[in-house]
Design a protein around this motif. Sequence first.
Motif, PDB file in Angstrom:
ATOM      1  N   LEU A  92       0.834  -1.204   0.000  1.00  0.00           N
ATOM      2  CA  LEU A  92       0.000   0.000   0.000  1.00  0.00           C
ATOM      3  C   LEU A  92       0.869   1.255   0.000  1.00  0.00           C
ATOM      4  O   LEU A  92       0.676   2.149  -0.820  1.00  0.00           O
ATOM      5  N   PHE A  93       1.843   1.306   0.901  1.00  0.00           N
ATOM      6  CA  PHE A  93       2.544   2.567   1.142  1.00  0.00           C
ATOM      7  C   PHE A  93       3.591   2.939   0.091  1.00  0.00           C
ATOM      8  O   PHE A  93       3.764   4.121  -0.179  1.00  0.00           O
ATOM      9  N   LYS A  94       4.267   1.988  -0.503  1.00  0.00           N
ATOM     10  CA  LYS A  94       5.268   2.364  -1.515  1.00  0.00           C
ATOM     11  C   LYS A  94       4.636   3.084  -2.702  1.00  0.00           C
ATOM     12  O   LYS A  94       5.051   4.183  -3.049  1.00  0.00           O
ATOM     13  N   PRO A  95       3.626   2.498  -3.343  1.00  0.00           N
ATOM     14  CA  PRO A  95       3.018   3.230  -4.468  1.00  0.00           C
ATOM     15  C   PRO A  95       2.268   4.487  -4.024  1.00  0.00           C
ATOM     16  O   PRO A  95       2.267   5.494  -4.728  1.00  0.00           O
ATOM     17  N   LEU A  96       1.676   4.445  -2.841  1.00  0.00           N
ATOM     18  CA  LEU A  96       0.967   5.608  -2.319  1.00  0.00           C
ATOM     19  C   LEU A  96       1.935   6.772  -2.113  1.00  0.00           C
ATOM     20  O   LEU A  96       1.676   7.892  -2.565  1.00  0.00           O
ATOM     21  N   MET A  97       3.052   6.506  -1.465  1.00  0.00           N
ATOM     22  CA  MET A  97       4.020   7.566  -1.178  1.00  0.00           C
ATOM     23  C   MET A  97       4.660   8.105  -2.455  1.00  0.00           C
ATOM     24  O   MET A  97       4.975   9.294  -2.537  1.00  0.00           O
ATOM     25  N   LYS A  98       4.816   7.271  -3.455  1.00  0.00           N
ATOM     26  CA  LYS A  98       5.373   7.721  -4.738  1.00  0.00           C
ATOM     27  C   LYS A  98       4.452   8.767  -5.371  1.00  0.00           C
ATOM     28  O   LYS A  98       4.893   9.831  -5.808  1.00  0.00           O
ATOM     29  N   ILE A  99       3.159   8.467  -5.410  1.00  0.00           N
ATOM     30  CA  ILE A  99       2.189   9.394  -5.997  1.00  0.00           C
ATOM     31  C   ILE A  99       2.120  10.681  -5.180  1.00  0.00           C
ATOM     32  O   ILE A  99       2.140  11.782  -5.734  1.00  0.00           O
ATOM     33  N   VAL A 100       2.046  10.555  -3.861  1.00  0.00           N
ATOM     34  CA  VAL A 100       1.955  11.735  -2.991  1.00  0.00           C
ATOM     35  C   VAL A 100       3.181  12.620  -3.185  1.00  0.00           C
ATOM     36  O   VAL A 100       3.063  13.845  -3.308  1.00  0.00           O
ATOM     37  N   ALA A 101       4.359  12.020  -3.237  1.00  0.00           N
ATOM     38  CA  ALA A 101       5.601  12.800  -3.406  1.00  0.00           C
ATOM     39  C   ALA A 101       5.603  13.570  -4.726  1.00  0.00           C
ATOM     40  O   ALA A 101       6.079  14.704  -4.791  1.00  0.00           O
ATOM     41  N   GLU A 102       5.052  12.978  -5.771  1.00  0.00           N
ATOM     42  CA  GLU A 102       5.023  13.627  -7.090  1.00  0.00           C
ATOM     43  C   GLU A 102       3.967  14.715  -7.192  1.00  0.00           C
ATOM     44  O   GLU A 102       4.145  15.693  -7.922  1.00  0.00           O
ATOM     45  N   GLU A 103       2.857  14.563  -6.481  1.00  0.00           N
ATOM     46  CA  GLU A 103       1.701  15.434  -6.675  1.00  0.00           C
ATOM     47  C   GLU A 103       1.573  16.584  -5.679  1.00  0.00           C
ATOM     48  O   GLU A 103       0.868  17.548  -5.960  1.00  0.00           O
ATOM     49  N   GLN A 104       2.211  16.506  -4.536  1.00  0.00           N
ATOM     50  CA  GLN A 104       2.017  17.574  -3.551  1.00  0.00           C
ATOM     51  C   GLN A 104       2.757  18.840  -3.972  1.00  0.00           C
ATOM     52  O   GLN A 104       3.857  18.785  -4.511  1.00  0.00           O
TER      53      GLN A 104
END
Length: 134
Positions: A92-104
């Motif tokens: 859950l967290f690896k792909p979630l954190m990747k997207i969050v890091a790119e989009e914030q």
Amino acid sequence: FEAYSSATALIKSTREKMLEHKDSALWRFASTLEDVNGKTAFDSAKAGDKAGSEVVDEFIKYLACGIVNIINLFQPEVLCIGGGLSNEGDSLFKPLMKIVAEEQYSRHNDKKTEIRIATLGNNAGMIGAAMLGF
């Protein structure tokens, strides 16, 4: 947010995908639609099932969108993720954190929102009520 990135939404999406793909490994992890839970799609995806992976990827995309919007609007110091699905760990967290890091929006700032797994689990509401001193 609740309609797209809650355990209830994940279960609904999993059931819909099971009806679309009668040969999916989703059926191995839930023999009936009533047996579907939040882990069903994650377990299926971990087993290499395409339909399970599609459900998980969509769920993570919606969860990341909600988290990014909260961060962009409020810029909290800490954002805690709880509930049973937070136990899925890296899947859950690896792909979630990747997207969050790119989009914030604040991705280039020194000070970023820290995302943590809630430590009180599903007892947080009861503990909070008890702390009010009733």
